[in-house]
Design an enzyme around this catalytic site. Sequence first.
Site, short mmCIF file in Angstrom:
data_model
loop_
_atom_site.label_atom_id
_atom_site.label_comp_id
_atom_site.label_asym_id
_atom_site.label_seq_id
_atom_site.Cartn_x
_atom_site.Cartn_y
_atom_site.Cartn_z
N ASN A 120 -10.23 -2.90 2.46
CA ASN A 120 -9.94 -2.88 1.03
C ASN A 120 -11.23 -2.59 0.26
OD1 ASN A 120 -7.15 -3.48 0.93
ND2 ASN A 120 -7.54 -5.65 1.22
N HIS A 153 0.83 -1.22 0.00
CA HIS A 153 0.00 0.00 0.00
C HIS A 153 0.86 1.26 0.00
CE1 HIS A 153 -3.83 -2.15 0.57
NE2 HIS A 153 -3.10 -2.98 1.29
N TYR A 161 0.62 -4.10 11.80
CA TYR A 161 0.44 -2.72 11.33
C TYR A 161 1.12 -1.73 12.27
CZ TYR A 161 -2.28 -3.73 7.24
OH TYR A 161 -2.64 -4.15 5.99
#
Length: 477
Positions: free
Chosen positions: A125, A53, A335
Site C-alpha cells: 500500500n 482494490h 489473494y
Amino acid sequence: MTKRLTTTAGAPIADNQNSLSAGERGPLLMQDYQLLEKLAHQNRERIPERVVHAKGWGAFGTLTITGDISRYTCAKALQPGTKTEMLARFSTVAGEQGAADHERDVRGFALKFYTEEGNWDLVGNNTPVFFIRDPLKFPDFIHTQKRHPKTNLRSPTAMWDFWSLSPEALHQVTILMSDRGLPQTPMQMNGYGSHTYSLWNEKGERYWVKFHFKTMQGHAHYTNREGEAIIGKTREGYQEALYGAIENGNFPKWRMMVQIMSEQEAEKTPYNPFDLTKVWPHADFPLIEVGIMELNRNPENYFAEIEQAAFSPSNIVPGIGFSPDKVLQARIFSYADAHRYRLGTHYEALPVNAPKCPMHHYHKDGSMNFFGQKTGADDAYYEPNSMGGAVEDPSVSEPPLKISGDGARYNHRDGNDDYSQPRALHDLMDDGQRQRLYQNIADSMGGVPEEIIERALGHFEKISPDYAKGIRKALKA
Ligand code: NDP
C-alpha cells in the site's frame, strides 16, 4: 491491407451490419450464429470485480538494482546491477470499479517482478501499516468500508464504530486522514511492502525486512475540497495522469529501500516486529538503498493486463521469505484464492501473470487449460517419474523458520501499545498538517452518533491531548 473480419473460429464474416431475418420486418432466424455469438460474448464481458482494490491504474517498467544487499539475500533480482521487468498496479481500497480516483482512501501499491527465478509479487500500500493486525478481523473491517446492507450507502457510523472499538487502527487512520490520504497522482506517493518479510542468503542466514519505495516525483496531496472539485470535472484523474505521463515520456521513478532486522534484534524490540500496525523506526533500523523502479510502458489492453493482473503475496522467489506476520500469512491464502474465483484455476497462465522464465509443474487439466503439459516431458504427468519430467532443486532450500509457541487464540489487544507510533507521526506534523488532519477526521464523522465519536476521541486523547482537542474544535466549527 484491411484485415478480414472473422468469427472467433476464424471463418470470414460477410455482413456485420444486418442481422438475418425471415423478412425485412423480422422476425430473426435462430441460425444467425454471428448475432448469437456477439450477444453471448457481451453478456460475459464483465468478470467479478475485486472485493477490495477494485479501481486501479497500472503500467509496466523496470527495477534496476544500484545498491548491494547481497550479504542479506541471494535473490537473483536483488543482486547489484540486475534489471528486472515489472508491473505495477495502484488502486483505491473501498470504492467499486467506477469509483472516482480522487477519493480519500488508502492506495494499493502492487508490484510484480518477472525475475529469472519466477515472479515475485510485493502487494503493498502507500502506507507502511494497516488498520488491523489479526486477519480474523479483515472481512469485518472491509464490511465497514463497503455499503450498508439496507441503505446501500457507505456508512461513516460503521467505520467509526469499528475503528473506535479497534485501537490498533488509529495509526493507519491517522495516516489516512493526514495529507497523505489523498495523493494528487499515483506518481506522488510512496509505496510500502508494509508486512515484515524475510531475506535469506547463501549461508542460510535469515534477516527480517521491510520494503519501501520512495517517490522521486516528490509528495503532493489534495485537500478534501480540492479532491471534490477535481471529481466534479473528472472521475478518472489518476488514469489520465499515469497514462499521460508515460505516453509523454515522463517516466515516474521510486527509490527502492529496505530496513533490515536480525533475528536476535527481533527478540528485543519493545513492539512486535511482525505487527502490521507498527513501523520500525528509521533511527533504529535505517533505510538502505537497493535500487530504482521506473514505470515506462503503458499496457496495450487495460482489461487483459491490468484488470486480469493477479498479484499475490504467496509469490516469492529464492532469497525472499515470509515472516510470522499473521496478516501476511492469511493473505498468502486469500489473494491466490480471490484470483482463482475471479479469473479461474489457471489465472497464472494468462500472459500478464505468466513468469518469463521456464516454468514446469504437474498441475493438470482444469477449466481453460490452454497450455497443455508443463512437466518438461510428454509422458511425465506424475512425480516422481522416470520419464524425464521436471524435478525439485534442493539448492534453493530456504533456511528453517525458527518458530516456538503454543497453539492458542492470543488476545492481540492485550498489552499492545497502540498509541506511541501514531503519537510519533502526530509529533512530526507541522501546524498546517495537524489542522488538516483534525478537519479531515471531523469531516468523516458527519452523522456518526455522539457515543461513538466520544469513544473515538478517548483514543485520540491517549495519543495526544492536542490531537483530541483539535478534532473537538474542528467538529464544532
Ligand atoms: P522519521 O522521522 O525517521 O520518519 C518519518 C516518516 O514519516 C518518513 O518516512 C516520512 O516519509 C513519513 N511521513 C511524513 N508524513 C507522513 C504522513 N502524513 N503519513 C505517513 N507518513 C508520513 O520517524 P520514525 O521512523 O521514527 O517514524 C515516526 C512515525 O513516522 C511513525 O510512527 C510512522 O507513523 C511514520 N512513518 C514511519 C515509517 C517508518 O518506516 N519508520 C514510514 C512511514 C511513516 P518520507 O520520508 O517519504 O517523507
